[in-house]
Write an enzyme that holds these catalytic residues in place. Structure first.
Site, PDB file in Angstrom:
ATOM      1  N   HIS A 243       0.832  -1.209   0.000  1.00  0.00           N
ATOM      2  CA  HIS A 243       0.000   0.000   0.000  1.00  0.00           C
ATOM      3  C   HIS A 243       0.870   1.264   0.000  1.00  0.00           C
ATOM      4  O   HIS A 243       0.601   2.217  -0.741  1.00  0.00           O
ATOM      5  CB  HIS A 243      -0.920  -0.006   1.221  1.00  0.00           C
ATOM      6  CG  HIS A 243      -1.813   1.186   1.308  1.00  0.00           C
ATOM      7  ND1 HIS A 243      -2.915   1.367   0.498  1.00  0.00           N
ATOM      8  CD2 HIS A 243      -1.746   2.292   2.104  1.00  0.00           C
ATOM      9  CE1 HIS A 243      -3.489   2.525   0.791  1.00  0.00           C
ATOM     10  NE2 HIS A 243      -2.806   3.099   1.769  1.00  0.00           N
TER      11      HIS A 243
ATOM     12  N   GLU B 297      -1.637  -5.542  -3.582  1.00  0.00           N
ATOM     13  CA  GLU B 297      -2.440  -5.106  -2.438  1.00  0.00           C
ATOM     14  C   GLU B 297      -3.831  -5.744  -2.486  1.00  0.00           C
ATOM     15  O   GLU B 297      -4.363  -6.195  -1.461  1.00  0.00           O
ATOM     16  CB  GLU B 297      -2.539  -3.575  -2.473  1.00  0.00           C
ATOM     17  CG  GLU B 297      -3.327  -2.965  -1.332  1.00  0.00           C
ATOM     18  CD  GLU B 297      -3.550  -1.476  -1.544  1.00  0.00           C
ATOM     19  OE1 GLU B 297      -3.647  -0.760  -0.544  1.00  0.00           O
ATOM     20  OE2 GLU B 297      -3.639  -1.034  -2.706  1.00  0.00           O
TER      21      GLU B 297
ATOM     22  N   ASN C  99      28.919 -19.910  -4.055  1.00  0.00           N
ATOM     23  CA  ASN C  99      29.918 -20.974  -4.094  1.00  0.00           C
ATOM     24  C   ASN C  99      29.558 -22.091  -3.110  1.00  0.00           C
ATOM     25  O   ASN C  99      29.644 -23.280  -3.420  1.00  0.00           O
ATOM     26  CB  ASN C  99      31.284 -20.386  -3.758  1.00  0.00           C
ATOM     27  CG  ASN C  99      32.413 -21.360  -4.026  1.00  0.00           C
ATOM     28  OD1 ASN C  99      32.681 -21.707  -5.156  1.00  0.00           O
ATOM     29  ND2 ASN C  99      33.076 -21.801  -2.964  1.00  0.00           N
TER      30      ASN C  99
END
Length: 701
Positions: A46, A68, A438
């Site tokens: 919002h 929303e 990694n």
């Protein structure tokens, strides 16, 4: 109103809301019934919608509006959170971050509508409620929605009391002849609204697309200058219906209500008009006509300004640090002390009594030194930023890698409140990202392999940060397979990085360090996650460029650990000043272990290199005069002055000619004009005006 002045605030706050969305979506995926999380996501979406609407970023506004909508349905109990919804919400989050990146580059959100995401969100909401929620803009409030008590009557009274002149009456008659509707409108803004003028501008902009604003109370200039409370009234000509106009106004965020109805004229008193002289009457008419014209122009002007703003190549958004007001108070007090010290020195220097002058002068110098040291510490604290601002995006990254690699994994973080200098914070994100990727790709075994080995199916990756003296340590570790030393050794021989003879004499730690060589990778195949050999060498280069170091430890079958050591600040450091030949150099105190007086007879040779045996530890010697190409002194000494420095677990002895002493130095960059060796980390200006180079210990050892 030109909203470009709010761009920097918009960018900062948008970053915060996007991070909130990311964090809360991660929680929502694990806890789909958590109403606190659902409400937090709704509030963030919002707020983003309102901010984007204020700035005129309609694509961002539309996407956040649909997010929303979905969460409103969840809050209402009409639908449940399912995995497919979380996935599309993450895609929506990525799209919002894409809009923000475009805004950072050009102040424009770009042209990507992300229709697939919006359609999927609307489809999910429709399936849950059975109602069509597709929209091209935020939905207007329903006519049946409950209104604040007594607002309608008050509003009508406000706009119906607007007076019009004879000239304006003619425009009304013309509008009626062309079958235009004449509406009186009072717009009420929410009392929490901060940018009232910005909201008013958006209302004017929406109305100008469907008709013409004839009059505003207060006038347009006052509205632009925010000289009004939380409501303003308008007289409006349009061919559109009352409902459509009302919906267009209430689409604007933070508009509490728009009350609209047919406008009833209230004319200026004729007697007052008749009493005026004809010339003045004509002047007044012209003035009212001009006001009407400028009102329309003023409503359009912000749009023109905004268009000009968006054409700029890149918005000027500075790097900011949010500072606690108490820290600024301390800083202000210290600056005040500095001024007092300056005045005291001036007073002491002008004293007629020489003995008193010298005594007072020395006292004030000590006082000044104390104040500047405290000032330095205070400024350092102001520059410090929690590492949380970098690491809080990594849980989402690990979540995505888990899905992409088909491995179950979890990221555990600690020490997010640990603070680092802002300049270090800006650079540390990429190296940490490389290490985490990694660990996820190379470090952790597959789900099946972990079960076969008797491990938990879910792999664990740890990111820990903590302060250690004048350094901050960041550790990335996993409970995966660890590094296969033999595999690395064979790969290095195969690539020609080392010879078989060298490999025989190398320790396991030296073999592991080969992983930091450019283009070195043990991956069997190249993926879009890793395997190209451009990870650990980049990490090492970046970390050492920040004056830090990195080391790796690994146990086969148990996991690997990468530890990064970084200086707290890059601006001012404590250093040991030394002389090499006739030149002065600075060695950062944080790298120094001890200073030793070593007899020349104690120097031994290992593979033609000079070493000393210091309390059972063999330490290689580095002759700085030879390394730095400094003219050696003719003096012959029986003993050598050796500064023992440390990089991770490694020690080295720097041979210097003389020690000057410990000093607080300001690091100055040498810049790009000098082709500087990696051994030199910068320069500093000494008290006598001489320049001393700062040695980069990490490059020497």
């Amino acid at each position: 109103m030109d909203v470009s002045q709010y761009l920097e605030i918009f960018i900062d706050e948008t970053k915060e809301h996007l991070q909130t969305l990311s964090d809360q979506l991660m929680i929502l995926e694990q806890e789909p019934e958590n109403m606190d999380t659902i409400n937090e996501i709704f509030r963030a979406a919002h707020s983003l919608k309102g901010m984007a609407g204020t700035m005129g970023y309609t694509r961002m506004q539309r996407l956040t509006h649909d997010m929303e909508n979905v969460f409103q349905e969840i809050r209402s109990g009409n639908m449940k959170v399912k995995p497919e919804l979380v996935d599309v919400l993450f895609r929506g989050l990525d799209a919002l971050e894409g809009y923000l990146n475009n805004i950072l580059e050009s102040a424009d959100e770009g042209t990507e509508d992300n229709e697939d995401i919006i359609n999927t969100l609307n489809s999910i909401a429709e399936n849950a409620t059975g109602k069509s929620t597709a929209s091209v803009a935020p939905a207007a409030k329903s006519e049946t929605e409950e209104k604040p008590a007594s607002s309608a009557g008050d509003s009508k009274e406000k706009y119906s009391s607007i007076t019009i002149s004879d000239y304006e009456k003619n425009t009304f008659d013309k509008a009626k002849s062309e079958d235009e509707n004449i509406f009186g409108i009072t717009v009420y803004l929410q009392e929490t609204c901060i940018l009232k003028a910005a909201r008013a501008f958006l209302v004017f902009k929406a109305l100008e697309e469907m008709g013409e604003v004839i009059k505003a109370v207060p006038d347009v200039q006052d509205i632009e200058d925010e000289k009004f409370d939380f409501d303003f009234s308008l007289v409006y000509f349009t061919k559109e219906s009352m409902d459509k106009v009302k919906a267009a106004i209430e689409n604007v965020s933070e508009v509490k209500e728009a009350v609209i109805g047919p406008f009833n004229f209230v004319y200026d008193e004729p007697e007052a008009e008749e009493k005026e002289e004809p010339e003045k009457k004509d002047e007044k008419k012209e003035e009212k006509k001009e006001t009407h014209d400028t009102a329309a122009k003023a409503a359009n002007k912000p749009e023109e300004n905004k268009a000009k703003t968006k054409k700029t190549a890149k918005p000027a958004v500075g790097r900011t640090v949010r500072v606690d007001i108490e820290k600024l108070d301390v800083l202000m007090n210290l600056v005040s002390e500095l001024i007092i010290a300056k005045n005291s020195i001036v007073s002491a220097s002008s004293s007629e009594n020489a003995d008193r002058r010298d005594s007072s002068f020395n006292e004030q110098i000590e006082y000044l030194e104390n104040v500047t040291t405290n000032l330095h510490e205070s400024v350092m604290k102001v520059r410090m930023v929690p590492i949380e601002s970098v690491v809080n995006r990594f849980p989402r990254m690990i979540r995505d890698l888990s899905k992409k690699l088909g491995k179950k994994m979890e990221l555990h973080m600690s020490g997010e409140e640990t603070e680092l200098d802002r300049t270090v914070i800006d650079e540390i994100g990429d190296p940490l990202q490389h290490l985490l990727r990694n660990s996820a790709d190379h470090g952790l075994e597959s789900n099946e392999e972990r079960i076969r080995l008797g491990k938990e199916e879910v792999g664990n990756i740890y990111l820990d940060a903590y302060q250690d003296g004048n350094n901050v340590n960041i550790e990335v570790r996993d409970d995966g397979a660890g590094i296969n030393i033999e595999k690395v050794r064979n790969k290095a021989i195969e690539k020609g990085t080392i010879t078989p003879e060298q490999a025989e004499n190398m320790t396991d730690k030296e073999i592991v360090d080969l992983l930091f060589r450019p283009s070195f990778s043990t991956a069997e195949k190249i993926t879009d996650v890793s395997g190209r050999g451009v990870g650990l060498d980049v990490v090492k280069t970046k970390i050492e460029g920040l004056g830090g170091s990195i080391e790796c430890k690994s146990v086969l079958g148990e996991g690997s650990s990468f530890t990064i050591r970084l200086p707290l600040t890059l601006a001012i450091i404590q250093a040991l000043m030394v002389e090499v030949g006739t030149e002065k150099y600075a060695i950062p105190l944080g790298n120094i272990q001890t200073i030793e007086d070593v007899p020349i007879s104690d120097i031994k040779y290992v593979q033609t290199k000079e070493v000393i045996n210091l309390r059972g530890t063999v330490i290689p010697l580095i002759r700085l005069d030879q390394l730095l190409d400094v003219e050696p002194t003719d003096e012959q000494h029986e003993n050598l002055t050796v500064v023992i420095v440390k990089k991770g677990d490694r020690l080295a002895g720097l041979v210097v000619d003389d020690l000057i002493g410990q000093q607080e130095i300001v690091i100055k960059s040498i810049g790009n004009y000098i082709n500087c060796s990696k051994m030199i980390g910068g320069a500093t200006i000494l008290g006598d005006g001489e320049i001393a180079l700062i040695l980069e210990v990490n490059a020497l050892v």
